[in-house]
Design a protein around this motif. Structure first.
Motif, PDB file in Angstrom:
ATOM      1  N   LYS B  61       7.403  15.798  46.381  1.00  0.00           N
ATOM      2  CA  LYS B  61       6.111  16.454  46.059  1.00  0.00           C
ATOM      3  C   LYS B  61       5.528  17.124  47.311  1.00  0.00           C
ATOM      4  N   ARG B  62       5.650  16.428  48.443  1.00  0.00           N
ATOM      5  CA  ARG B  62       5.156  16.999  49.699  1.00  0.00           C
ATOM      6  C   ARG B  62       5.913  18.272  50.073  1.00  0.00           C
ATOM      7  N   GLU B  64       7.262  20.316  47.964  1.00  0.00           N
ATOM      8  CA  GLU B  64       6.789  21.357  47.034  1.00  0.00           C
ATOM      9  C   GLU B  64       5.461  21.939  47.525  1.00  0.00           C
ATOM     10  N   GLN B  65       4.648  21.060  48.092  1.00  0.00           N
ATOM     11  CA  GLN B  65       3.372  21.501  48.659  1.00  0.00           C
ATOM     12  C   GLN B  65       3.621  22.461  49.847  1.00  0.00           C
ATOM     13  N   GLN B  68       4.682  25.878  48.685  1.00  0.00           N
ATOM     14  CA  GLN B  68       3.518  26.635  48.205  1.00  0.00           C
ATOM     15  C   GLN B  68       2.674  27.161  49.361  1.00  0.00           C
ATOM     16  N   VAL B 139       1.908  18.108  57.129  1.00  0.00           N
ATOM     17  CA  VAL B 139       2.395  17.512  55.868  1.00  0.00           C
ATOM     18  C   VAL B 139       3.791  16.914  56.088  1.00  0.00           C
TER      19      VAL B 139
END
Lengths: 164, 164
Positions: B61-62, B64-65, B68, B139
């Motif tokens: 998920k990180r 994917e962040q 983006q 991140v």
């Protein structure tokens, strides 16, 4: 797999298998380094690869010594991990035209190789000690120290010259 | 290779390529961990793999962040290195009967995976900073910290319970 995995029954078998695995890996690294050397554009990086090639040849001799101490002939077994790491290094660096970007990719690939070796030698040393073979552990420790020093040099290069 | 390497022209391209590479690697790791969990015999090791699986899902998920934040859709590219590391883990652990030897082999394989991730995230963070993307670096740093903690837990397990 030189030993079929079904033949790994004891920690001693596993130690020997891991030794054969890293013996193969070091040989593949001696083949990969001259290619990385010829691709590198930064003089310091090129020289670093050249030094590490000589170091790797010494590390192979040390592995042969550990095989003998352990009562076995040196033998290599396929190591899909190092094959994959080197394949990825070749693919990524293969076609990068910009010399600084290429050097950055080469440093990253070399660090992936170093980290693989660091984890493998760390495991071998732990197992050698567990098996009461502090003599083997001590020889392997010399290589681990060299690999860690190489990794630190690569980090310093990545943070200073390359990627600026 | 999702980007043909000929398309890697800038450090920004290389960063994106490396991001796609580790995105693929993390996905493969989520497939490998349940198998390692089912093979592990030590309860603490089993639980460790289970926890790391949940952690890995968060790390995806990180990533994917970061895709983006960087203006790209998440995409995976083949990563021969992680494929090789996982193949080797499966081959070695595949047929070991003795449960303590098997656990020792599983810990060693898991550490090889961790070290691959540690080197890749380390590189990504260095490049993100160089690109002026401290937001992306921050991140990615959260994941690097988790990977290092996992590696330390595995070392502690190798030195205490397992391999006795």
């Amino acid at each position: 797999m030189g030993l079929f995995t079904a033949d790994i029954k004891t920690l001693d078998d596993l130690f020997l298998h891991q030794l054969q695995d890293i013996y193969y890996a070091e040989q593949q690294i001696t083949k990969a380094l001259p290619k990385m050397m010829s691709k590198a554009t930064d003089a310091q990086l090129k020289q670093g690869f050249e030094m590490h090639l000589k170091e790797t040849e010494g590390q192979i001799k040390r592995l042969e010594q550990v095989f003998q101490m352990h009562g076995h002939k040196p033998k290599a077994v396929d190591c899909p991990a190092i094959d994959g790491i080197i394949k990825e290094a070749n693919e990524t660096a293969g076609e990068i035209g910009d010399k600084e970007v290429l050097d950055a990719a080469l440093v990253a690939s070399a660090q992936a190789v170093e980290h693989y070796e660091i984890t493998k030698y760390g495991t071998l040393i732990a197992w050698a000690k567990r098996l009461g073979r502090d003599d083997c552990a001590s020889v392997l420790q010399q290589t681990l120290d060299e690999e860690k020093a190489t990794d630190q040099k690569l980090t310093a290069m990545a943070e200073s010259k390359i990627n600026q």
